[in-house]
Design a protein around this motif. Structure first.
Motif, short mmCIF file in Angstrom:
data_model
loop_
_atom_site.label_atom_id
_atom_site.label_comp_id
_atom_site.label_asym_id
_atom_site.label_seq_id
_atom_site.Cartn_x
_atom_site.Cartn_y
_atom_site.Cartn_z
N GLY A 1 -128.33 -68.88 -45.12
CA GLY A 1 -129.34 -68.12 -44.15
C GLY A 1 -129.34 -66.73 -44.59
O GLY A 1 -129.01 -66.17 -45.66
N ALA A 2 -130.37 -66.10 -44.08
CA ALA A 2 -130.78 -64.83 -44.16
C ALA A 2 -129.77 -63.57 -44.59
O ALA A 2 -130.30 -62.56 -45.17
N VAL A 3 -128.88 -63.59 -43.75
CA VAL A 3 -127.80 -62.54 -43.87
C VAL A 3 -127.05 -62.71 -45.01
O VAL A 3 -126.11 -61.71 -45.35
N ALA A 4 -127.00 -63.79 -45.58
CA ALA A 4 -125.90 -63.99 -46.79
C ALA A 4 -126.56 -63.69 -48.06
O ALA A 4 -127.89 -64.02 -48.58
N ALA A 5 -125.83 -62.97 -49.00
CA ALA A 5 -126.22 -62.63 -50.61
C ALA A 5 -126.04 -63.50 -51.41
O ALA A 5 -126.36 -63.51 -52.52
N GLU A 6 -125.18 -64.47 -50.99
CA GLU A 6 -124.69 -65.50 -51.89
C GLU A 6 -125.80 -66.36 -52.52
O GLU A 6 -126.65 -66.91 -51.71
N ALA A 7 -125.61 -66.87 -53.41
CA ALA A 7 -126.61 -68.01 -54.36
C ALA A 7 -125.68 -68.85 -54.87
O ALA A 7 -125.71 -69.30 -56.21
N TRP A 8 -125.03 -69.84 -54.03
CA TRP A 8 -124.13 -71.06 -54.34
C TRP A 8 -124.92 -71.91 -54.95
O TRP A 8 -125.99 -72.27 -54.44
N ARG A 9 -124.54 -72.86 -55.78
CA ARG A 9 -124.99 -73.95 -56.26
C ARG A 9 -123.99 -75.11 -56.28
O ARG A 9 -122.95 -74.86 -56.68
N THR A 10 -124.67 -76.15 -56.49
CA THR A 10 -123.67 -77.50 -56.54
C THR A 10 -124.21 -78.52 -57.30
O THR A 10 -125.73 -78.64 -56.93
N ASP A 11 -123.67 -79.45 -57.72
CA ASP A 11 -124.18 -80.61 -58.43
C ASP A 11 -123.83 -81.79 -57.61
O ASP A 11 -123.92 -83.07 -58.25
N VAL A 12 -123.47 -81.91 -56.51
CA VAL A 12 -122.82 -83.02 -55.55
C VAL A 12 -124.16 -83.86 -55.52
O VAL A 12 -123.56 -85.36 -55.36
N ARG A 13 -125.30 -83.75 -55.80
CA ARG A 13 -126.33 -84.77 -55.53
C ARG A 13 -126.15 -85.53 -56.86
O ARG A 13 -126.91 -86.75 -56.67
N ASN A 14 -125.48 -85.39 -57.71
CA ASN A 14 -125.37 -85.91 -59.16
C ASN A 14 -124.46 -86.63 -59.13
O ASN A 14 -124.12 -87.49 -60.25
N TRP B 1 -120.28 -70.24 -57.58
CA TRP B 1 -120.33 -69.25 -56.42
C TRP B 1 -121.33 -67.96 -56.88
O TRP B 1 -121.86 -67.39 -56.09
N ASN B 2 -121.46 -67.95 -58.27
CA ASN B 2 -122.46 -66.86 -58.76
C ASN B 2 -122.86 -67.28 -60.18
O ASN B 2 -122.35 -68.24 -60.71
N GLU B 3 -123.11 -66.29 -60.98
CA GLU B 3 -123.62 -66.76 -62.25
C GLU B 3 -122.59 -66.99 -63.16
O GLU B 3 -122.78 -67.86 -64.35
N ARG B 4 -121.57 -66.22 -63.13
CA ARG B 4 -120.36 -66.35 -63.79
C ARG B 4 -119.06 -67.43 -63.32
O ARG B 4 -118.06 -67.63 -64.23
N ASP B 5 -119.04 -67.23 -62.02
CA ASP B 5 -117.66 -68.13 -61.38
C ASP B 5 -118.19 -69.33 -60.92
O ASP B 5 -119.07 -69.28 -60.17
N SER B 6 -117.30 -70.57 -61.11
CA SER B 6 -117.59 -71.69 -60.30
C SER B 6 -116.17 -72.44 -60.10
O SER B 6 -115.21 -71.60 -60.62
N GLY B 7 -116.11 -73.46 -59.19
CA GLY B 7 -115.03 -73.97 -59.24
C GLY B 7 -115.30 -75.23 -59.13
O GLY B 7 -116.37 -75.93 -58.94
N LEU B 8 -114.24 -76.24 -59.16
CA LEU B 8 -114.48 -77.76 -59.23
C LEU B 8 -113.74 -78.39 -57.93
O LEU B 8 -112.34 -77.88 -57.48
N TYR B 9 -114.48 -79.15 -57.23
CA TYR B 9 -114.07 -79.47 -56.14
C TYR B 9 -113.93 -81.20 -56.29
O TYR B 9 -114.67 -81.86 -57.07
N GLU B 10 -113.17 -81.66 -55.42
CA GLU B 10 -112.53 -83.13 -55.51
C GLU B 10 -112.95 -83.67 -53.98
O GLU B 10 -112.53 -83.26 -52.93
N ILE B 11 -113.63 -84.89 -53.98
CA ILE B 11 -113.87 -85.51 -52.69
C ILE B 11 -112.57 -86.33 -52.22
O ILE B 11 -111.80 -86.95 -53.07
N VAL B 12 -111.88 -85.92 -50.97
CA VAL B 12 -110.75 -86.34 -50.52
C VAL B 12 -111.02 -87.44 -49.30
O VAL B 12 -110.41 -88.17 -48.93
#
Length: 114
Positions: free
Chosen positions: A68-81, A94-105
Motif C-alpha cells: 500500500g501507499a504508506v509502505a516504503a518496502e519494495a518486496w518481490r517474489t518468484d512464487v508465480r514460477n 525484501w530489498n535490493e540486497r536482502d532476501s529469504g527462502l520460503y517453503e510451502i508448508v
C-alpha cells in the motif's frame, strides 16, 4: 459447477531461516494438473511480520508484494514460477540486497473445510 481444470487455493509458506517469523499466506489460482499459478491478475496475501502485526498485501503480476501507499518496502517474489505444493521453495527479496527462502508448508482449497 466448478471447473476441474483449476483450483483456488490458500498457501501458507514459512521462512526457512526462522519458521516462527514472517509467515506468508497467499490466495492463488493454480492449474489442477501442473500445480502452477495460472492467474495473471493480482491476488491477495498477508504476512505476519512480528508475530502480532498482520500486514495484508497485493501480489502484483510482476511479483511485487505491494503493501500500500504508506509502505516504503519494495518486496518481490518468484512464487508465480514454482509448482504450488508442500515442500516447494521460493524466494522473497525484501530489498535490493536482502532476501529469504520460503517453503510451502500447506496448500488448502479455498471454501473447503478439512
Amino acid at each position: 459447477m466448478s471447473d476441474p481444470s483449476f483450483l483456488d487455493v490458500r498457501v501458507l509458506a514459512l521462512w526457512r531461516d526462522d519458521r516462527t517469523e514472517c509467515p506468508l499466506t497467499l490466495d492463488l489460482r493454480i492449474d489442477a494438473e501442473s500445480r502452477r499459478v495460472i492467474s495473471h491478475w493480482e491476488t491477495f496475501g498477508a504476512c505476519d511480520l512480528m508475530g502480532d502485526k498482520c500486514r495484508p498485501f497485493v501480489l502484483r503480476r510482476d511479483g511485487a508484494l505491494d503493501f500500500g501507499a504508506v509502505a516504503a518496502e519494495a518486496w518481490r517474489t518468484d512464487v508465480r514460477n514454482v509448482v504450488i505444493k508442500v515442500g516447494e521453495r521460493f524466494t522473497v527479496h525484501w530489498n535490493e540486497r536482502d532476501s529469504g527462502l520460503y517453503e510451502i508448508v500447506k496448500v488448502a482449497s479455498l471454501g473447503v473445510k478439512t
